[in-house]
Enzyme design. Sequence first.
Site, PDB file in Angstrom:
ATOM      1  N   GLN A  99      27.403  40.901  97.743  1.00 19.69           N
ATOM      2  CA  GLN A  99      28.644  40.890  96.975  1.00 19.69           C
ATOM      3  C   GLN A  99      29.444  42.145  97.307  1.00 19.69           C
ATOM      4  OE1 GLN A  99      29.185  42.011  92.781  1.00 19.69           O
ATOM      5  NE2 GLN A  99      29.705  39.869  92.402  1.00 19.69           N
ATOM      6  N   TYR A 181      37.375  44.688  88.491  1.00 20.41           N
ATOM      7  CA  TYR A 181      37.386  45.545  89.680  1.00 20.41           C
ATOM      8  C   TYR A 181      38.641  45.267  90.519  1.00 20.41           C
ATOM      9  CZ  TYR A 181      32.787  46.520  87.910  1.00 20.41           C
ATOM     10  OH  TYR A 181      31.755  46.876  87.081  1.00 20.41           O
TER      11      TYR A 181
END
Length: 361
Positions: A99, A181
């Site tokens: 990820q 994020y």
Amino acid sequence: MENIRLFEPAQVGAITTKNRIVMSPMTRCRAIGNVPNDLMAQYYGQRASAGLIITEGTSPSPNGLGYARIPGIFSDEQVEGWKKVTAAVHEKGGKIVVQLMHTGRISHPLNLPAGSEVLAPSAVKPAGHMWTDAQQMQEFPVPKAMTTEELTSTKAEFVTAAKNAIKAGFDGVELHGANGYLLEQFLSPISNIRTDEYGGSIENRARFVLEVVSEVAEAIGKDRTGIRLSPYGVASDMPHYPEIDATYTYLAEEFNQLDIAYLHVVDHSAMGAPKVPIEIKETIRAKFKNIIILAGGHTLETAEAELQSGLADLAAFGRPFINNPDLVERFENDHALSADLHMDMFYTADEKGYVDYPVFQ
């Protein structure tokens, strides 16, 4: 439960999984010096019976290393470290994707290497605090609004990181477009107040995310590319805004056009966040034709129900994989799950509360 779909193999783009149980990405902060190590290889190897492992958030650049001791995948040393991890998983017949997580404004200079900057779509300071090993809890700083040049260089960093992932032996890449994020920071009109072509309308706010996904897919193959989304999530100071449904409907349509391998949709309501409405999950399902992974407080029964209904193709489990490294075997054999979970050790630096959870006896 007869004919449990969770235990059936699946085709996720180019990746064939032995079951439909996914290990969710979970930050564990064991990468000393931001380099994957033998301890991390042991941890992921212990959990290789999952159909697919998604690693903890891994930074594509020095600027994205917002938390203490999270791994990167932008240096040769990091690539070599990740090779140990992918080998440990593949030796046990597992599949693993990395990820890619650029933390954006959820960061602190004390956690970044020298010469790095806290970057974000706009100079909007998030509420809250960040742990630093140097000075413990610190307030988030005001991030630097990214210039046009920094948008271009950051996209290039994602592409290089994705290529590095394939070099390191990963089966694919998941882009972290959730949990507040960098990628999600572009999607929200609260964290993104830009006035150029990357701000304003839904299409403009989605532009950076779609460009990153498109360029990564072109570099490593769309059949090895996925993205995680958290509609209605509030993690990392992401308040709700009126166009959430329209934003994620548009994204689902665009990701479908890009024909990427999967969408990974997370619902954090099990940990106290607002519930993701079933309607937006159904909309994403209707708009996106490839694989959908749903995550969020699953039990064996709730996960199976989502697969049976067609809402999901695979189901992701997070915390149960921490203290049940043999989670899949426990499910298959109807063994009790361990209730012994050391939350105070989630983000510490050593093997305790990490690789020392026993398998079922």
